[in-house]
Every structure is written in structure tokens, then in C-alpha cells.
Design a protein around this motif. Structure first.
Motif, short mmCIF file in Angstrom:
data_model
loop_
_atom_site.label_atom_id
_atom_site.label_comp_id
_atom_site.label_asym_id
_atom_site.label_seq_id
_atom_site.Cartn_x
_atom_site.Cartn_y
_atom_site.Cartn_z
N VAL A 270 37.90 43.15 47.51
CA VAL A 270 38.08 42.51 46.20
C VAL A 270 39.49 42.79 45.71
CG1 VAL A 270 37.29 42.39 43.81
CG2 VAL A 270 35.64 42.74 45.66
N ASP A 271 40.20 41.74 45.36
CA ASP A 271 41.58 41.86 44.89
C ASP A 271 41.63 42.71 43.62
OD1 ASP A 271 44.45 40.61 45.16
OD2 ASP A 271 43.91 40.44 43.04
N ASP A 272 42.71 43.48 43.46
CA ASP A 272 42.85 44.34 42.29
C ASP A 272 42.84 43.55 40.99
OD1 ASP A 272 42.92 46.61 43.83
OD2 ASP A 272 45.09 46.88 43.72
N ALA A 273 43.40 42.33 41.01
CA ALA A 273 43.42 41.52 39.79
C ALA A 273 42.01 41.10 39.39
CB ALA A 273 44.31 40.30 39.99
N VAL A 274 41.18 40.76 40.38
CA VAL A 274 39.79 40.39 40.11
C VAL A 274 39.03 41.60 39.57
CG1 VAL A 274 37.62 39.57 41.11
CG2 VAL A 274 39.81 38.58 41.85
N ASP A 327 35.86 31.46 46.84
CA ASP A 327 36.72 32.46 46.23
C ASP A 327 35.85 33.50 45.54
OD1 ASP A 327 38.78 33.84 45.06
OD2 ASP A 327 39.06 32.41 43.43
N VAL A 328 36.16 34.79 45.76
CA VAL A 328 35.37 35.86 45.17
C VAL A 328 35.35 35.75 43.65
CG1 VAL A 328 35.23 38.36 44.83
CG2 VAL A 328 35.69 37.45 47.10
N LEU A 329 36.48 35.32 43.06
CA LEU A 329 36.54 35.20 41.61
C LEU A 329 35.48 34.24 41.08
CD1 LEU A 329 38.11 36.04 39.03
CD2 LEU A 329 39.53 34.00 39.38
N SER A 330 35.16 33.22 41.85
CA SER A 330 34.18 32.22 41.39
C SER A 330 32.78 32.80 41.28
CB SER A 330 34.16 31.02 42.34
OG SER A 330 33.61 31.38 43.61
N LEU A 331 32.54 33.96 41.93
CA LEU A 331 31.23 34.60 41.87
C LEU A 331 31.07 35.48 40.63
CD1 LEU A 331 30.98 35.78 45.59
CD2 LEU A 331 30.09 33.66 44.60
N LEU A 332 32.19 35.83 40.00
CA LEU A 332 32.15 36.78 38.89
C LEU A 332 31.33 36.29 37.69
CD1 LEU A 332 32.98 39.42 37.61
CD2 LEU A 332 35.20 38.41 37.03
N PRO A 333 31.49 35.04 37.23
CA PRO A 333 30.70 34.61 36.05
C PRO A 333 29.19 34.75 36.25
CG PRO A 333 32.47 33.07 36.46
CD PRO A 333 32.46 33.99 37.63
N GLY A 334 28.70 34.39 37.44
CA GLY A 334 27.27 34.48 37.69
C GLY A 334 26.77 35.90 37.64
N GLY A 357 35.78 32.41 23.54
CA GLY A 357 36.69 33.19 22.71
C GLY A 357 37.78 33.86 23.53
N ALA A 358 37.50 35.08 24.00
CA ALA A 358 38.52 35.89 24.66
C ALA A 358 39.03 35.25 25.94
CB ALA A 358 37.96 37.28 24.95
N VAL A 359 38.13 34.72 26.78
CA VAL A 359 38.57 34.13 28.05
C VAL A 359 39.47 32.93 27.79
CG1 VAL A 359 37.80 32.99 30.18
CG2 VAL A 359 36.54 34.97 29.30
N SER A 367 47.75 33.35 31.32
CA SER A 367 47.28 34.15 32.45
C SER A 367 46.62 33.24 33.49
CB SER A 367 46.29 35.21 31.97
OG SER A 367 45.64 35.81 33.07
N ARG A 368 47.15 33.24 34.70
CA ARG A 368 46.63 32.37 35.75
C ARG A 368 45.19 32.73 36.10
NH1 ARG A 368 46.58 33.07 41.27
NH2 ARG A 368 46.34 31.16 42.51
N LEU A 369 44.90 34.04 36.23
CA LEU A 369 43.56 34.45 36.62
C LEU A 369 42.55 34.09 35.53
CD1 LEU A 369 42.45 37.55 38.51
CD2 LEU A 369 41.38 37.11 36.30
N TRP A 370 42.90 34.34 34.26
CA TRP A 370 41.97 34.02 33.20
C TRP A 370 41.82 32.52 33.01
CZ3 TRP A 370 38.65 37.42 31.18
CH2 TRP A 370 38.90 38.78 31.41
N ARG A 371 42.86 31.75 33.39
CA ARG A 371 42.73 30.29 33.37
C ARG A 371 41.70 29.85 34.40
NH1 ARG A 371 47.52 28.80 34.97
NH2 ARG A 371 48.44 29.31 32.95
#
Length: 381
Positions: A270-274, A327-334, A357-359, A367-371
Motif C-alpha cells: 500500500v502506497d504511503d500516500a494511500v 487501484d488500491v485507493l478505489s477500495l478505500l471508500p468501501g 465536506g472534508a474530502v 490535492s490529487r489523491l483527495w480528488r
């Protein structure tokens, strides 16, 4: 990858107790600090604190041997020192806090360092009885020969009293009040009477030097089975809070998730940014305020560090076993939705509010990742 094995049966096991995992460190610290030790202790109080909190990256030296002691618990040094002083005074220690704040881990580390074993444990539940704190009987021997020392089955508490060891009681407030109060006389008199063996040399068991109890209780369990005032007076109470800084929590989540994933024969991918986004979201939802100071609605469930470790582990295992699928990031919301709505399905709306709100605000700030996370909003609702 090395596999933990049971020292008696030789069978493989998933997790080693702390005294086996850190056996080298414990043996080293026993040689490193030759200062005064309380009766029955394997290490000095100072060495116990070093074992729990680590040597700060510095290698300690004993003769020609050098060893860096790893940090295992992330928390206030003064808290750990107070816990150690309580145990040195043979007083009961009660660790309280929100679920997932590493109370059990801290109790295990302390027991392993002080007594050399963390396996004298009573798990508190509504089904826990006084026998779990005192003793039971082997009924086959009892019926055959009557009450005898051979027929008596010691509880972990009784075993700890005999050997002068630290006993751990998990989730004490989940035990019924009348069961909890069996500890009052034990912690006061340091003795368990065995009336069935009256008029014999085995009519009571006195605690050997070093015996004491570490209990844990979740703040959210208060009122389940409230402790009596008499029992509370037998404990020093310490509150274990969440990890104070984002960087420390990220490091702990990564370290523990990496260890868990390694037991599956995989690597932590898992990437440090994720990982930072994951821990940031947990901290925002846990505290009700984002790192920027924006108000965030809190879900009813506790967004604990332990849950963050579980999510990080799941993301890493998905990356290892299903490489390239997504993409691993796509699994995070679930995964976040699964945690946030665990206690109340309606909290899925709370998480959606966090996204709106925050996201969204972080995405708008560039922020590219938060986008990318904002674009995954539909995976939340």
C-alpha cells in the motif's frame, strides 16, 4: 517468512505472545539493566519501560552485544511509567479507554516484561463466573476421591498468585457485578480461601511476591456492569487515549499491518500516500474535526487505530492477491463504509457527509489523491 510455533505441541500458530515474539529483547534487557527489581520481577522497572516504548532507535550495549529495542506501544511515557510504578507496588492496574486504543496490547507487554508470561488471562464476558477468578474442580476426581488438591482446577488468577505473576483480566466491566466483586478480597487479602479443603494445609492460597492484576475496560462499556466502589478502590486507574500525532499513527498502522500481511506470505504494497489518507480519514471521523479544523460529524462506531490497521491489512492483501485488478485507493471508500456503519447502518450517511465536506474541500484545494477519492463518492453511498 518464519512461522510461529507452539513451544509445547510444535504446531504452527498465527500469533506469538509478546514473551515469545520479543524473547531476544527481554533476555537482553535482563542483562542490560542490573538495577534493583521488585520481588518476582524479571526486569527492572526502567527496563520494562524501555521494553514497552523502545530505545528510541539507539542500540543498547551489553559487553560486545548491541541491540535496538523496538517501540511497541505508542503513547505517553509518563503513562507507562505510572503503570509500571503501580505494578511495582503490587497494586491493581485498570486501563480504561475507547475500544481499539491498545489497552490489551499494553497489558500484554507489561505482563510479559514483568513476569515473563502474558498468558494468565481471564476474558470477561456475561458468562464469566467466580470460578474464573478463584478455582473449579475436576469433577471426576472430586466424585472419586472427594475434595483434594489434585482435584482442584486453578484459575489463571490462582495460578498467578501461586507463582507471583501478573494476571490480565480483559473487559472487566462485561462481567456481572457479583463476579467482579470476587476480586475485592483477592486484591485486599492477597489470599484465596478454599473452604472445601478446610483443616488441611491447602485451606487457602496466599499470593507470592510479584502477584498483581491488570484489568482493562472500555469507556463505552460503562453501565454494562458498573464496578462497585469497593473494587474501584483496589485499582489505580489509567486512561489510554488515541495516538496523539498523525505521523505516529501512520507508522504504527503500517508496522502492524505489515506484520499481519507477512504472516500470509505477502508483502505490504500500500502506497504511503494511500496509507496517510486512510489514517487521516480515521482521525477526522474519530475526533469530529479535520486536521484543517473543519467540523466533521462523528459516526456512532469508534474509528479506532485497531480498525485502521484492519483496513490497511485488507488493502495490502487485496494488492498482493489481486494485483492489477484495480487501484488500491478505489477500495478505500468501501472499507471505510464497512467500519463507519458497523454499529449503525445509518452512519453510511455520516460518511457520505464527510465525503461532501472534508474530502470535497481537499479535492478543491488541489490535492490529487483527495480528488481521486472525491471521484469515488458513489462507492460510499
Amino acid at each position: 517468512m518464519s512461522t510461529a510455533t507452539d513451544p509445547v505441541s510444535g504446531a504452527a500458530r498465527q500469533v506469538d505472545p509478546a514473551e515469545y515474539t520479543y524473547a531476544e529483547e527481554l533476555a537482553f534487557l535482563a542483562r542490560y539493566d542490573g538495577g534493583p527489581r521488585p520481588p518476582g520481577w524479571r526486569l527492572t522497572p526502567r527496563a520494562v519501560v524501555t521494553f514497552v516504548l523502545g530505545s528510541g532507535g539507539d542500540a543498547l550495549r551489553v559487553g560486545s552485544d548491541r541491540l535496538v529495542i523496538s517501540a511497541k506501544f505508542v503513547g505517553d511515557r509518563a503513562l507507562v511509567e505510572r503503570c509500571v510504578v503501580t505494578l511495582a507496588g503490587e497494586r491493581g492496574l485498570l486501563l480504561v479507554g475507547e475500544p481499539g486504543t491498545a489497552k490489551s496490547m499494553l497489558s500484554e507487554l507489561l505482563a510479559a516484561a514483568v513476569s515473563g508470561t502474558s498468558e494468565l488471562v481471564v476474558q470477561g464476558t456475561a458468562g464469566t463466573t467466580e470460578d474464573h477468578f478463584r478455582y473449579g474442580w475436576n469433577y471426576a476426581l472430586l466424585l472419586a476421591n472427594g475434595p483434594s488438591p489434585e482435584a482442584l482446577v486453578p484459575s489463571p488468577v490462582l495460578s498467578g498468585m501461586r507463582t507471583g505473576a501478573v494476571v490480565r483480566i480483559e473487559e472487566l466491566t462485561r462481567c456481572l457485578p457479583e463476579v467482579q466483586d470476587a476480586l475485592v478480597s483477592i486484591l485486599s487479602d492477597r489470599r484465596i480461601a478454599v473452604p472445601e479443603l478446610a483443616a488441611t494445609a491447602h485451606s487457602s492460597v496466599a499470593a507470592a511476591p510479584g502477584f498483581t492484576v491488570i484489568a482493562t475496560a472500555n469507556i463505552r462499556d460503562r453501565g454494562v456492569s458498573e464496578m462497585s466502589a469497593a473494587l474501584k478502590r483496589r485499582f489505580n486507574v489509567e486512561t489510554v487515549g488515541p495516538i496523539p500525532t498523525l505521523a505516529d499513527e501512520i507508522a504504527l498502522v503500517k508496522r502492524q499491518a505489515t506484520t499481519t500481511v507477512a504472516r500470509s506470505g505477502a508483502s505490504f504494497g500500500v502506497d504511503d500516500a494511500v496509507l496517510e489518507a486512510l489514517v487521516t480519514a480515521f482521525r477526522d471521523l474519530r475526533s469530529g474535526e479535520s486536521v484543517e479544523g473543519w467540523q466533521v460529524q462523528r459516526p456512532s462506531t469508534v474509528m479506532s487505530t485497531a480498525e485502521a490497521v484492519a483496513v490497511a491489512t485488507s488493502l495490502a492483501l487485496a494488492a498482493a492477491y489481486f494485483p492489477g485488478d484495480r487501484d488500491v485507493l478505489s477500495l478505500l471508500p468501501g472499507h471505510l463504509r464497512g467500519v463507519a456503519a458497523k454499529d449503525d447502518p445509518a452512519d453510511a450517511a455520516t460518511l457520505l457527509g464527510y465525503w461532501d465536506g472534508a474530502v470535497r474541500r481537499r479535492a478543491e484545494e488541489g490535492s490529487r489523491l483527495w480528488r481521486q477519492l472525491w471521484e469515488l463518492r458513489n462507492a460510499v453511498g
